[in-house]
Design an enzyme around this catalytic site. Structure first.
Site, PDB file in Angstrom:
ATOM      1  N   GLU A   1     -47.751  54.085 -90.014  1.00  0.00           N
ATOM      2  CA  GLU A   1     -48.123  55.131 -90.967  1.00  0.00           C
ATOM      3  C   GLU A   1     -48.759  56.323 -90.247  1.00  0.00           C
ATOM      4  O   GLU A   1     -48.504  57.477 -90.594  1.00  0.00           O
ATOM      5  CB  GLU A   1     -49.080  54.544 -92.014  1.00  0.00           C
ATOM      6  CG  GLU A   1     -48.358  53.517 -92.901  1.00  0.00           C
ATOM      7  CD  GLU A   1     -49.307  52.694 -93.753  1.00  0.00           C
ATOM      8  OE1 GLU A   1     -50.182  52.009 -93.180  1.00  0.00           O
ATOM      9  OE2 GLU A   1     -49.187  52.727 -94.990  1.00  0.00           O
TER      10      GLU A   1
ATOM     11  N   GLY B   1     -50.628  50.378 -90.469  1.00  0.00           N
ATOM     12  CA  GLY B   1     -51.271  51.678 -90.308  1.00  0.00           C
ATOM     13  C   GLY B   1     -50.827  52.410 -89.043  1.00  0.00           C
ATOM     14  O   GLY B   1     -50.860  53.644 -88.995  1.00  0.00           O
TER      15      GLY B   1
ATOM     16  N   GLU C   1     -47.500  44.481 -93.881  1.00  0.00           N
ATOM     17  CA  GLU C   1     -48.687  44.181 -94.689  1.00  0.00           C
ATOM     18  C   GLU C   1     -48.458  43.043 -95.678  1.00  0.00           C
ATOM     19  O   GLU C   1     -49.378  42.307 -96.017  1.00  0.00           O
ATOM     20  CB  GLU C   1     -49.142  45.437 -95.460  1.00  0.00           C
ATOM     21  CG  GLU C   1     -49.730  46.526 -94.586  1.00  0.00           C
ATOM     22  CD  GLU C   1     -48.698  47.537 -94.092  1.00  0.00           C
ATOM     23  OE1 GLU C   1     -47.489  47.207 -94.085  1.00  0.00           O
ATOM     24  OE2 GLU C   1     -49.105  48.634 -93.706  1.00  0.00           O
TER      25      GLU C   1
ATOM     26  N   ALA D   1     -53.948  48.860 -89.241  1.00  0.00           N
ATOM     27  CA  ALA D   1     -55.358  48.940 -89.596  1.00  0.00           C
ATOM     28  C   ALA D   1     -56.022  47.666 -89.069  1.00  0.00           C
ATOM     29  O   ALA D   1     -55.358  46.636 -88.903  1.00  0.00           O
ATOM     30  CB  ALA D   1     -55.498  49.034 -91.104  1.00  0.00           C
TER      31      ALA D   1
HETATM   32  N1  CAA Z   1     -56.194  44.315 -86.430  1.00  0.00           N
HETATM   33  C1  CAA Z   1     -57.118  43.728 -85.651  1.00  0.00           C
HETATM   34  N2  CAA Z   1     -56.828  43.123 -84.485  1.00  0.00           N
HETATM   35  C2  CAA Z   1     -55.550  43.101 -84.105  1.00  0.00           C
HETATM   36  C3  CAA Z   1     -54.522  43.697 -84.863  1.00  0.00           C
HETATM   37  C4  CAA Z   1     -54.893  44.333 -86.070  1.00  0.00           C
HETATM   38  N3  CAA Z   1     -54.004  44.966 -86.853  1.00  0.00           N
HETATM   39  N4  CAA Z   1     -53.337  43.494 -84.221  1.00  0.00           N
HETATM   40  C5  CAA Z   1     -53.614  42.821 -83.106  1.00  0.00           C
HETATM   41  N5  CAA Z   1     -54.949  42.575 -83.017  1.00  0.00           N
HETATM   42  C6  CAA Z   1     -55.668  41.852 -81.967  1.00  0.00           C
HETATM   43  C7  CAA Z   1     -55.443  40.366 -82.059  1.00  0.00           C
HETATM   44  O1  CAA Z   1     -56.310  39.792 -83.034  1.00  0.00           O
HETATM   45  C8  CAA Z   1     -55.748  39.938 -80.656  1.00  0.00           C
HETATM   46  O2  CAA Z   1     -57.146  39.911 -80.494  1.00  0.00           O
HETATM   47  P1  CAA Z   1     -57.861  38.585 -79.847  1.00  0.00           P
HETATM   48  O3  CAA Z   1     -57.340  38.553 -78.429  1.00  0.00           O
HETATM   49  O4  CAA Z   1     -59.309  38.913 -79.960  1.00  0.00           O
HETATM   50  O5  CAA Z   1     -57.395  37.437 -80.656  1.00  0.00           O
HETATM   51  C9  CAA Z   1     -55.221  41.098 -79.817  1.00  0.00           C
HETATM   52  O6  CAA Z   1     -55.127  42.210 -80.704  1.00  0.00           O
HETATM   53  C10 CAA Z   1     -53.844  40.855 -79.243  1.00  0.00           C
HETATM   54  O7  CAA Z   1     -52.979  40.506 -80.310  1.00  0.00           O
HETATM   55  P2  CAA Z   1     -52.051  39.203 -80.295  1.00  0.00           P
HETATM   56  O8  CAA Z   1     -52.658  38.134 -79.475  1.00  0.00           O
HETATM   57  O9  CAA Z   1     -51.697  38.889 -81.704  1.00  0.00           O
HETATM   58  O10 CAA Z   1     -50.767  39.795 -79.507  1.00  0.00           O
HETATM   59  P3  CAA Z   1     -49.271  39.268 -79.601  1.00  0.00           P
HETATM   60  O11 CAA Z   1     -48.541  39.964 -78.499  1.00  0.00           O
HETATM   61  O12 CAA Z   1     -49.197  37.801 -79.678  1.00  0.00           O
HETATM   62  O13 CAA Z   1     -48.722  39.841 -81.016  1.00  0.00           O
HETATM   63  C11 CAA Z   1     -48.448  41.543 -82.720  1.00  0.00           C
HETATM   64  C12 CAA Z   1     -48.599  41.237 -81.217  1.00  0.00           C
HETATM   65  C13 CAA Z   1     -47.101  41.004 -83.219  1.00  0.00           C
HETATM   66  C14 CAA Z   1     -48.481  43.047 -82.886  1.00  0.00           C
HETATM   67  C15 CAA Z   1     -49.594  40.850 -83.508  1.00  0.00           C
HETATM   68  O14 CAA Z   1     -50.816  41.199 -82.898  1.00  0.00           O
HETATM   69  C16 CAA Z   1     -49.668  41.256 -84.959  1.00  0.00           C
HETATM   70  O15 CAA Z   1     -48.881  40.780 -85.761  1.00  0.00           O
HETATM   71  N6  CAA Z   1     -50.666  42.098 -85.315  1.00  0.00           N
HETATM   72  C17 CAA Z   1     -50.910  42.462 -86.683  1.00  0.00           C
HETATM   73  C18 CAA Z   1     -49.872  43.432 -87.205  1.00  0.00           C
HETATM   74  C19 CAA Z   1     -50.149  43.758 -88.632  1.00  0.00           C
HETATM   75  O16 CAA Z   1     -50.107  42.918 -89.509  1.00  0.00           O
HETATM   76  N7  CAA Z   1     -50.424  45.054 -88.921  1.00  0.00           N
HETATM   77  C20 CAA Z   1     -50.713  45.523 -90.251  1.00  0.00           C
HETATM   78  C21 CAA Z   1     -52.169  45.529 -90.482  1.00  0.00           C
HETATM   79  S1  CAA Z   1     -52.576  45.872 -92.195  1.00  0.00           S
HETATM   80  C22 CAA Z   1     -52.457  47.543 -92.318  1.00  0.00           C
HETATM   81  O17 CAA Z   1     -52.165  48.244 -91.389  1.00  0.00           O
HETATM   82  C23 CAA Z   1     -52.765  48.110 -93.706  1.00  0.00           C
HETATM   83  C24 CAA Z   1     -52.279  49.502 -93.910  1.00  0.00           C
HETATM   84  O18 CAA Z   1     -51.275  49.761 -94.545  1.00  0.00           O
HETATM   85  C25 CAA Z   1     -52.985  50.636 -93.375  1.00  0.00           C
END
Ligand code: CAA
Length: 260
Positions: free
Chosen positions: A114, A111, A134, A66
């Site tokens: 999911e 998400g 999360e 998400a």
């Molecule tokens: N939401 C918004 N933006 C996101 C995102 C997310 N879930 N995941 C990645 N992005 C964005 C980053 O902010 C970044 O944007 P900017 O260039 O503007 O900073 C871009 O995508 C590229 O990401 P990274 O630079 O972080 O890429 P990376 O290769 O270094 O890392 C990753 C990849 C490990 C997937 C890392 O992006 C990450 O940990 N993302 C978040 C994963 C996460 O926590 N997901 C769960 C979200 S909560 C949820 O989903 C609730 C639910 O149950 C429904």
């Protein structure tokens, strides 16, 4: 129809839907949800379309979760009053009666994992990574992950994944039963489209009934599920495709399906 955050195309009887926010690793925001609801509704309504594939654009992600930036702006009252995430269940997971496949081409986190688990099954690239991270954001799964992951891989592995936030690679996901099949990264889309075409070539009402039967296994006890299966089987025997399918077998020819 064209959309802001996804791409859609049809190839014969298969609809391909691609999450298309590669700059945000296809993170799922409100617009993605609205676009997906419309695209799936279009797929459902189009009699020429019999199976769909959902994948992510770019090489890196199916969907990295998400949209954290969208969620960071909201407070608890917003989440509660909007019943945040509810429409993923009602309008995506439960609304699509035709079969669809998630072709997971990279990160499927939070998400994203999911959403993949809402599909009828998952085909994964050998570079796919699954996780429910999360907890690292101070929250927990919100789109069904704690329930669907647990049903898919069992309590121990689901609990470990939710509590540590660690990612699971494609091979581990296949061994654990989360993924139907792992294919080389470059062949994922071809393989997913080929599998979808196979399903699209089946008698389509029977495909919908098969889907309904398997899904019932997640919602009923065994005796109820088996009774439900038997009744649906009996209903299918009234279909034109049953008469055609059995006649075609006996006459040693291919069946010609009507989808009813
Ligand atoms: N939401 C918004 N933006 C996101 C995102 C997310 N879930 N995941 C990645 N992005 C964005 C980053 O902010 C970044 O944007 P900017 O260039 O503007 O900073 C871009 O995508 C590229 O990401 P990274 O630079 O972080 O890429 P990376 O290769 O270094 O890392 C990753 C990849 C490990 C997937 C890392 O992006 C990450 O940990 N993302 C978040 C994963 C996460 O926590 N997901 C769960 C979200 S909560 C949820 O989903 C609730 C639910 O149950 C429904």
């Amino acid at each position: 129809m064209s959309y802001e955050t996804i791409l859609t195309e049809t190839r014969d009887a298969v609809t391909l839907i691609t999450l298309n926010r590669p700059q945000a690793l296809n993170a799922l925001n409100g617009q993605v949800l609205e676009d997906l609801i419309s695209a799936f509704a279009e797929f459902e309504a189009d009699d020429s379309q019999r199976c769909a594939v959902l994948t992510g654009s770019g090489d890196k992600a199916f969907a990295a979760g998400a949209d954290i930036k969208e969620m960071a702006e909201k407070d608890a009252a917003d989440f509660y009053l909007e019943d945040f995430f509810a429409r993923w269940t009602s309008h995506v997971a439960e609304a699509v009666r035709k079969p669809w496949i998630a072709a997971v081409n990279g990160f499927a986190l939070g998400g994203g994992c999911e959403l993949a688990m809402m599909a009828d099954f998952i085909l994964a690239s050998d570079q796919a990574k699954f996780g429910q991270p999360e907890i690292k954001l101070g929250v927990a799964p919100g789109m069904g992950g704690s329930q669907r992951l647990t049903r898919a891989v069992g309590k121990s592995k689901a609990m470990e994944m939710c509590l540590t936030g660690r990612m699971m690679g494609a091979d581990e996901a296949e061994r654990a039963g989360l993924v139907a099949r792992v294919v080389p990264h470059d062949e994922l889309l071809t393989e997913a489209m080929k599998t979808a075409a196979t399903i699209a070539g089946m008698p389509s009402m029977a495909a919908m009934v098969n889907k309904e039967m398997v899904n019932a296994a997640f919602e009923t006890d065994l005796a109820q599920g088996i009774r439900h299966e038997r009744r649906l089987f009996q209903i299918l025997t009234a279909s034109e495709d049953k008469a055609e399918g059995m006649a075609a077998f006996i006459e040693k020819r291919e069946g010609k399906w009507k989808g009813r």
